[in-house]
Design a protein around this motif. Structure first.
Motif: not given
Length: 544
Positions: A405-432
């Motif tokens: 809802f607010d990409s400029e908020n100083p406290y984005p306690v919930i965010y779009l994780m740019r890179e994470w390990f996908d256990y179902r696909r067994q691969a690194i996922v990158r997203r924007e």
């Protein structure tokens, strides 16, 4: 035994309950020892319902393998032992996409691609693909006979009987027999016209399920049978009920399962229906009751929260408790204050969702549950908003927000994780943020590891399990230490600790948020452990 096929169509109008009827038929066949599977064929052009408005479509049901499917697959899984996936829900869009892809590859060797035979052949192959290893495949055709969109599917199932043999196919048609109060009688004409429409395209139904609010007399059944070219025993009353879990027993009393096995020439054992009899007894004779508020923005269409509704009922059944659900518009909570709408409740729940509308009302409801020590259950978005409320009002992170809802908020306690390990696909996922919405979703079953002695661990009675997800945004680990120092307990994570799956409050009787959707795994007499424990907490809160 060669696989048998049941095709379920609907007539007169939509929302008569084909999905529940299909689910109940599967339950009855399983009670006779048969192994079943399902296929839902939907006539809309969307490839799947993932981006459809819940007001139009109802909830999106997610399978273990990450398919976003029609809500009827939820009915199928709740009524039977099946676990469904990508191959159990096809749309017009998905069928045409496959045919067009084949044409682009040159699979049709330069031929003219047409609805018949290419689209109908693709539909028939889709049906055959689910058939191996089961005794009966139950195929539901979405929409209503007479809709132009449904014609390729109806033509395909018409051909199917000739392909596999008449003793291997049963056509069941669900129709409406309305009761006209001013005349004091039921009317059969809509059913006659619906069957006439179906027969005009070459399908003679073997069984009619007649949805009605009044029991059909023998004379009415005989009249319908005469005009629809059926035996009277194949006209089944599908009477309105106050709980869908009564339907298998009622259809059995009407002789539906007996007619099906006769038509399909199947030998089975006698049905074992103790499960359903016990279930109906629990529904009829509760010894407790609780009132739970579901704070959402789709409250005018209960189908938007279908699995959630049923999972709460399941949690109540475990305690012989009647669960009274109150769907409360979060925008009303925001405008009028939580006390007006929430003070008579023994439990507060904020479900999954997308978009900013109504968010502040949900946050007010969460704060009210935290301060008044009312059992709180936050699911997916409901967990994220619980984190935001805690960050703002307990941890001192003023105006903390989700990056959604607010990409400029100083406290984005919930965010779009740019890179994470996908256990179902067994691969690194990158997203924007610019990635296609489907490409940034975490969909399907993912593992979770619990901390010992947590509220979640006591409910699950195990420390590892898999749950189904459908979301884009994650808990921001940059703020984990700041929040946990103030009493937020991260009790469940991915195996590597990277993804936060469950949060709790340490100084609250029952306050839990989970990033996944536990409602998708709940079944009537196998209630999900979190729902079972939540209802227990609500009962204890009511007792004081």
């Amino acid at each position: 035994m060669k696989t048998k096929f049941i095709f379920i169509t609907g007539g007169v109008l939509s929302s008569l309950g084909k999905g529940v009827a299909a689910a109940a038929i599967g339950a009855l066949l399983e009670s006779r020892g048969l192994k079943v599977t399902y296929l839902k064929l939907d006539p809309y052009i969307n490839v799947d319902p993932g981006t459809m408005n819940p007001f139009q479509h109802g909830e999106v049901y997610v399978t273990d393998d990450g398919a976003e499917t029609d809500l009827d697959l939820g009915h199928y899984e709740r009524f039977t032992t099946v676990t469904l996936g990508q191959e159990n829900n096809y749309t017009t869009g998905k069928i045409y996409y496959r045919v067009i892809s084949k044409e682009r590859r040159g699979d049709y060797l330069g031929g003219t691609v047409q609805v018949i035979p290419h689209i109908t052949d693709e539909i028939k192959q889709t049906i055959l693909n689910i058939a191996p290893q089961v005794d009966v495949a139950i195929v539901e055709i979405g929409g209503t006979v007479g809709d132009i969109e449904s014609l390729p599917f109806l033509e395909a199932i018409r051909q199917f009987k000739g392909d596999v043999g008449k003793n291997n196919v049963c056509y069941i048609h669900l129709t409406l027999v309305p009761y006209i109060k001013t005349a004091g009688e039921v009317k059969t004409k809509p059913t006659q016209h619906s069957v006439k429409e179906l027969r005009s395209i070459g399908i003679q139904p073997d069984i009619l399920l007649c949805r009605t609010e009044k029991n059909l007399s023998a004379d009415i059944k005989a009249k319908i049978a005469l005009f629809c070219n059926l035996e009277p025993g194949c006209v089944i009353t599908a009477i309105d009920v106050d709980s869908i879990y009564k339907i298998p027993l009622l259809l059995h009393e009407e002789g539906l399962d007996e007619r099906i096995v006769e038509i399909l020439n199947i030998w089975t054992r006698s049905p074992r229906l103790e499960f359903w009899q016990d279930l109906v007894d629990r529904l009829k004779h509760p010894i407790e009751s609780v009132d739970i508020g579901i704070i959402g923005k789709y409250v005018n269409l209960r189908e938007s929260y279908k699995s959630l509704h049923e999972a709460l009922v399941h949690g109540g059944l475990a305690h012989r408790a009647q669960v009274n659900l109150h769907y409360i518009d979060s925008e009303l909570v925001e405008r009028e204050g939580p006390e007006v709408h929430l003070q008579q409740l023994q439990g507060i729940l904020v479900p999954g969702g997308f978009g900013y509308r109504g968010v502040e009302g949900k946050i007010q409801a969460i704060q009210y549950a935290r301060l008044q020590r009312i059992p709180y259950f936050g699911i997916c978005f409901g967990m994220q908003l619980a984190v935001i409320e805690f960050a703002r009002n307990v941890a001192g992170l003023a105006n903390a927000q989700s990056e959604e809802f607010d990409s400029e908020n100083p406290y984005p306690v919930i965010y779009l994780m740019r890179e994470w390990f996908d256990y179902r696909r067994q691969a690194i996922v990158r997203r924007e943020r610019s990635t296609d919405k489907g490409g940034t979703m975490r969909l399907g079953a993912y593992p979770c590891v619990l901390k010992e002695h947590s509220l979640a661990a006591r409910a699950y009675q195990t420390l590892t399990f898999h749950e189904r997800h459908r979301h884009r945004y994650e808990f921001n680990n940059s703020f984990r230490e700041a929040l946990t120092q103030h009493g937020l307990h991260v009790s469940g994570t991915s195996p590597n600790g990277e993804l936060v799956e469950i949060i709790e409050l340490e100084d609250h009787p029952w306050f839990l948020g989970c990033q996944f959707h536990p409602e998708f795994r709940s079944r009537p007499l196998q209630p999900h452990p979190l729902f079972q424990d939540y209802i227990r907490a609500c009962i204890e809160y009511k007792r004081g």
